[in-house]
Design an enzyme around this catalytic site. Structure first.
Site, PDB file in Angstrom:
ATOM      1  N   LYS A  82      -0.542  30.399  27.302  1.00 32.77           N
ATOM      2  CA  LYS A  82      -1.798  30.376  28.704  1.00 32.77           C
ATOM      3  C   LYS A  82      -3.016  30.892  27.838  1.00 32.77           C
ATOM      4  O   LYS A  82      -4.421  31.076  27.957  1.00 32.77           O
ATOM      5  CB  LYS A  82      -1.623  31.076  29.781  1.00 32.77           C
ATOM      6  CG  LYS A  82      -0.493  30.687  30.882  1.00 32.77           C
ATOM      7  CD  LYS A  82      -0.560  31.236  32.328  1.00 32.77           C
ATOM      8  CE  LYS A  82       1.356  30.551  32.316  1.00 32.77           C
ATOM      9  NZ  LYS A  82       0.881  29.811  34.047  1.00 32.77           N
TER      10      LYS A  82
ATOM     11  N   PHE B 217       0.537  37.931  34.656  1.00 31.14           N
ATOM     12  CA  PHE B 217       1.580  38.407  35.093  1.00 31.14           C
ATOM     13  C   PHE B 217       2.797  37.415  34.944  1.00 31.14           C
ATOM     14  O   PHE B 217       2.771  36.649  34.710  1.00 31.14           O
ATOM     15  CB  PHE B 217       1.528  38.745  36.716  1.00 31.14           C
ATOM     16  CG  PHE B 217       1.310  39.961  36.720  1.00 31.14           C
ATOM     17  CD1 PHE B 217      -0.098  40.359  36.715  1.00 31.14           C
ATOM     18  CD2 PHE B 217       1.788  41.734  37.012  1.00 31.14           C
ATOM     19  CE1 PHE B 217      -0.578  41.222  37.134  1.00 31.14           C
ATOM     20  CE2 PHE B 217       1.844  42.546  37.519  1.00 31.14           C
ATOM     21  CZ  PHE B 217       0.147  42.914  37.579  1.00 31.14           C
TER      22      PHE B 217
ATOM     23  N   LYS C 101       1.681  16.285  62.278  1.00 28.66           N
ATOM     24  CA  LYS C 101       3.349  16.484  62.739  1.00 28.66           C
ATOM     25  C   LYS C 101       4.051  15.366  61.745  1.00 28.66           C
ATOM     26  O   LYS C 101       4.315  14.603  62.417  1.00 28.66           O
ATOM     27  CB  LYS C 101       4.068  17.510  63.490  1.00 28.66           C
ATOM     28  CG  LYS C 101       4.591  18.281  63.335  1.00 28.66           C
ATOM     29  CD  LYS C 101       4.852  19.074  64.563  1.00 28.66           C
ATOM     30  CE  LYS C 101       6.674  19.567  64.009  1.00 28.66           C
ATOM     31  NZ  LYS C 101       6.733  20.320  65.805  1.00 28.66           N
TER      32      LYS C 101
ATOM     33  N   LYS D 210       4.456  32.687  26.622  1.00 27.39           N
ATOM     34  CA  LYS D 210       3.398  32.779  28.766  1.00 27.39           C
ATOM     35  C   LYS D 210       1.945  33.587  27.690  1.00 27.39           C
ATOM     36  O   LYS D 210       0.827  32.632  27.862  1.00 27.39           O
ATOM     37  CB  LYS D 210       3.789  33.778  29.834  1.00 27.39           C
ATOM     38  CG  LYS D 210       3.188  32.269  30.627  1.00 27.39           C
ATOM     39  CD  LYS D 210       4.123  33.635  31.794  1.00 27.39           C
ATOM     40  CE  LYS D 210       5.554  32.773  32.331  1.00 27.39           C
ATOM     41  NZ  LYS D 210       6.206  32.595  33.290  1.00 27.39           N
TER      42      LYS D 210
ATOM     43  N   PRO E 261      -3.592  23.076  39.365  1.00 27.83           N
ATOM     44  CA  PRO E 261      -4.613  23.372  38.779  1.00 27.83           C
ATOM     45  C   PRO E 261      -3.253  24.935  38.133  1.00 27.83           C
ATOM     46  O   PRO E 261      -3.120  25.531  38.865  1.00 27.83           O
ATOM     47  CB  PRO E 261      -6.212  23.947  38.550  1.00 27.83           C
ATOM     48  CG  PRO E 261      -5.579  24.303  40.102  1.00 27.83           C
ATOM     49  CD  PRO E 261      -4.992  23.206  40.770  1.00 27.83           C
ATOM     50  N   ASP E 262      -3.453  25.054  36.767  1.00 26.98           N
ATOM     51  CA  ASP E 262      -2.951  26.328  36.207  1.00 26.98           C
ATOM     52  C   ASP E 262      -3.948  27.573  36.714  1.00 26.98           C
ATOM     53  O   ASP E 262      -5.760  27.103  34.823  1.00 26.98           O
ATOM     54  CB  ASP E 262      -2.208  26.671  35.015  1.00 26.98           C
ATOM     55  CG  ASP E 262      -1.778  28.071  34.353  1.00 26.98           C
ATOM     56  OD1 ASP E 262      -2.185  28.891  34.751  1.00 26.98           O
ATOM     57  OD2 ASP E 262      -0.627  28.236  34.273  1.00 26.98           O
ATOM     58  N   ILE E 263      -4.378  28.442  37.126  1.00 25.35           N
ATOM     59  CA  ILE E 263      -5.680  28.738  37.436  1.00 25.35           C
ATOM     60  C   ILE E 263      -5.942  29.964  36.485  1.00 25.35           C
ATOM     61  O   ILE E 263      -6.974  29.716  35.554  1.00 25.35           O
ATOM     62  CB  ILE E 263      -5.604  30.201  38.502  1.00 25.35           C
ATOM     63  CG1 ILE E 263      -5.380  28.863  40.027  1.00 25.35           C
ATOM     64  CG2 ILE E 263      -6.644  30.842  39.424  1.00 25.35           C
ATOM     65  CD1 ILE E 263      -4.690  29.814  41.178  1.00 25.35           C
TER      66      ILE E 263
ATOM     67  N   ASN F 113       5.703  31.461  48.952  1.00 20.26           N
ATOM     68  CA  ASN F 113       6.939  31.841  48.467  1.00 20.26           C
ATOM     69  C   ASN F 113       6.599  33.431  48.890  1.00 20.26           C
ATOM     70  O   ASN F 113       6.434  33.716  50.006  1.00 20.26           O
ATOM     71  CB  ASN F 113       6.430  32.032  46.771  1.00 20.26           C
ATOM     72  CG  ASN F 113       4.813  32.844  47.194  1.00 20.26           C
ATOM     73  OD1 ASN F 113       4.758  33.856  46.695  1.00 20.26           O
ATOM     74  ND2 ASN F 113       4.432  31.715  46.482  1.00 20.26           N
TER      75      ASN F 113
ATOM     76  N   ASP G   9       3.472  26.183  42.267  1.00 21.76           N
ATOM     77  CA  ASP G   9       2.948  25.448  41.009  1.00 21.76           C
ATOM     78  C   ASP G   9       3.079  24.220  41.332  1.00 21.76           C
ATOM     79  O   ASP G   9       1.634  23.105  41.098  1.00 21.76           O
ATOM     80  CB  ASP G   9       4.517  24.960  39.891  1.00 21.76           C
ATOM     81  CG  ASP G   9       4.622  26.329  39.212  1.00 21.76           C
ATOM     82  OD1 ASP G   9       3.366  27.565  38.525  1.00 21.76           O
ATOM     83  OD2 ASP G   9       6.324  27.223  38.920  1.00 21.76           O
TER      84      ASP G   9
END
Ligand code: C5P
Length: 412
Positions: free
Chosen positions: A347, A329, A293, A343, A311-313, A214, A283
């Protein structure tokens, strides 16, 4: 009386607020504590309290004008600026804060503040709407970034009939804050703390030459690392691939994938005091990255990739029994507050820094950012809106708020 003020040369600046009547008591307490006090008043301040009152209390002539040949012949304004060990402005009005935040020197007090290299402290006092106004909040952040220490304001009944934040701290409370033996610790409020920050994007390989990623530049996370280090913390920055130099005094661990970032975070989570998840973690990742390749296939129009969840760190760090204070964030393009609040709860975070990434010139890749901070400390829920400002200034405000919430939580 505390002896740390004994012999201290304090320049007491008084600006034009109704709280100026309390400055007389403040001057008296400071002199009783053994400080040498010289008073400078703005023109407007003299409508609230007379120079003669302050002169009687301090035993020194009160200065009111920059263009006063007689006073300048006694002690010139630069000499006065050099004389002070501490500049204390109480009350500091919204107007004075604005003038100081922009470095103006249009009267004696602002000139002295600009010319003096002494420690600087102010006690803001104004109507609650004026204090809450983004312009004043922006000025307060700028003044803090410039090295001013802001004491208060307190909340409660106001002289104008309103109720809210904007009351000048009581003289006794100001004195206590100045005399506190923790003054050097205040300058480095993160002394002795270990702060771990994730920053930048992650890269999820599809094959040996391609990846999913991203646009995160890492600038905000790096600014947070620099701010935490400047406040005295030991900082470990777990960084995805970015084109930024490591801030001074910061230990950097380079990672590529979300799982590498997750492993590094888990290794450090149990031994740190503050964890900030600023990384834009992918995600999803390819279930099985191709060993070689991936080739274009003749006759097939599409290519299907199977992705699996990363995983959601931050959620995993927040779920640990030995969890540090956790700040996340939220980058959103709409319904900022509602999504951020969700959130924060989902979380299990202590604080969230939400920004609207659809705003022009802010957020991703930019040097500036604005944020809505929401937190849960020992006293319940709180929030603060930080107007557009440089990521460096914003980072400092975020770290200071996180430290304050962490302290409040520990006190409960
Ligand atoms: O769910 P969302 O990605 O919007 O949440 C953002 C917050 O969660 C950020 O603090 C980000 O660093 C963190 N996060 C994480 N691991 C993930 C996804 C997000 O730590 N896999």
């Amino acid at each position: 009386m505390p002896s740390s003020l004994s012999g201290k040369r304090i320049l007491l600046g008084i600006s034009a607020g109704i709280a100026a009547y309390k400055s007389a008591q403040l001057a008296r307490l400071l002199t009783q504590a053994g400080a040498e006090v010289r008073v400078v008043m703005t023109e407007g301040a003299q409508a609230f309290i007379t120079p003669l009152t302050l002169q009687a209390l301090t035993g020194e002539p009160v200065r009111t004008s920059l263009l006063d040949p007689e006073a300048e012949a006694g002690m010139g304004h630069i000499e006065l600026a050099r004389w002070a060990d501490l500049v204390l402005v109480a009350p500091a009005t919204a107007d004075l804060m604005a003038r100081l935040a922009t470095g103006q020197a249009d009267d004696l007090l602002t000139t002295l503040c600009l010319a003096s290299r002494a420690d600087k402290v102010m006690a803001p006092a104004m109507n609650q709407a004026m204090w809450r106004h983004p312009a004043t909040q922006r000025n307060a952040s700028q003044l803090t970034a410039d090295g001013w220490r802001l004491l208060g304001p307190a909340s409660g009944d106001q002289a104008c009939g309103d109720i809210g934040p904007g009351r000048m701290l009581e003289p006794e409370a100001i004195l206590e804050a100045l005399a506190a033996p923790t003054q050097t610790a205040e300058v480095h409020p993160a002394d002795g703390l270990h702060v771990v920050i994730t920053a930048g994007p992650t890269r999820e390989p599809l094959d040996p030459v391609r990846y999913l990623s991203n646009h995160s530049s890492g600038k905000m996370g790096y600014a947070l690392a620099a701010a935490a280090a400047a406040l005295g913390a030991r900082v470990t920055l777990i960084s995805g691939p970015v084109a930024l130099a490591t801030p001074e005094g910061v230990e950097r661990l380079d990672v590529e994938t979300a799982r590498e970032m997750h492993d590094a975070a888990q290794r450090l989570a149990g031994e740190c005091d503050l964890f900030i998840g600023c990384a834009a973690v992918a995600d999803y990742r390819a279930e099985t990255p191709a060993e070689h390749k991936i080739k274009k296939r003749e006759g097939e129009e599409g290519l299907t990739l199977t992705l699996v969840k990363n995983p959601d760190i931050i959620a995993e760090v927040a779920a640990r029994a030995d969890r540090p204070f956790v700040v996340g964030f939220a980058a959103e393009t709409r319904d900022l507050e509602a999504y951020a609040r969700d959130k924060l709860t989902r979380k299990g975070l202590d604080m969230i820094v939400a920004n609207d990434v659809s705003a022009a010139g802010l957020g991703f890749g930019a040097d500036d950012n604005a944020a809505l901070l929401l937190w849960r400390d020992g006293e319940g829920e709180g929030g603060e809106s930080l107007p557009p400002q440089s990521k460096a200034t914003l980072a400092r405000a975020v770290i200071e708020r996180a430290l304050a919430c962490r302290r409040a939580r520990a006190a409960h």
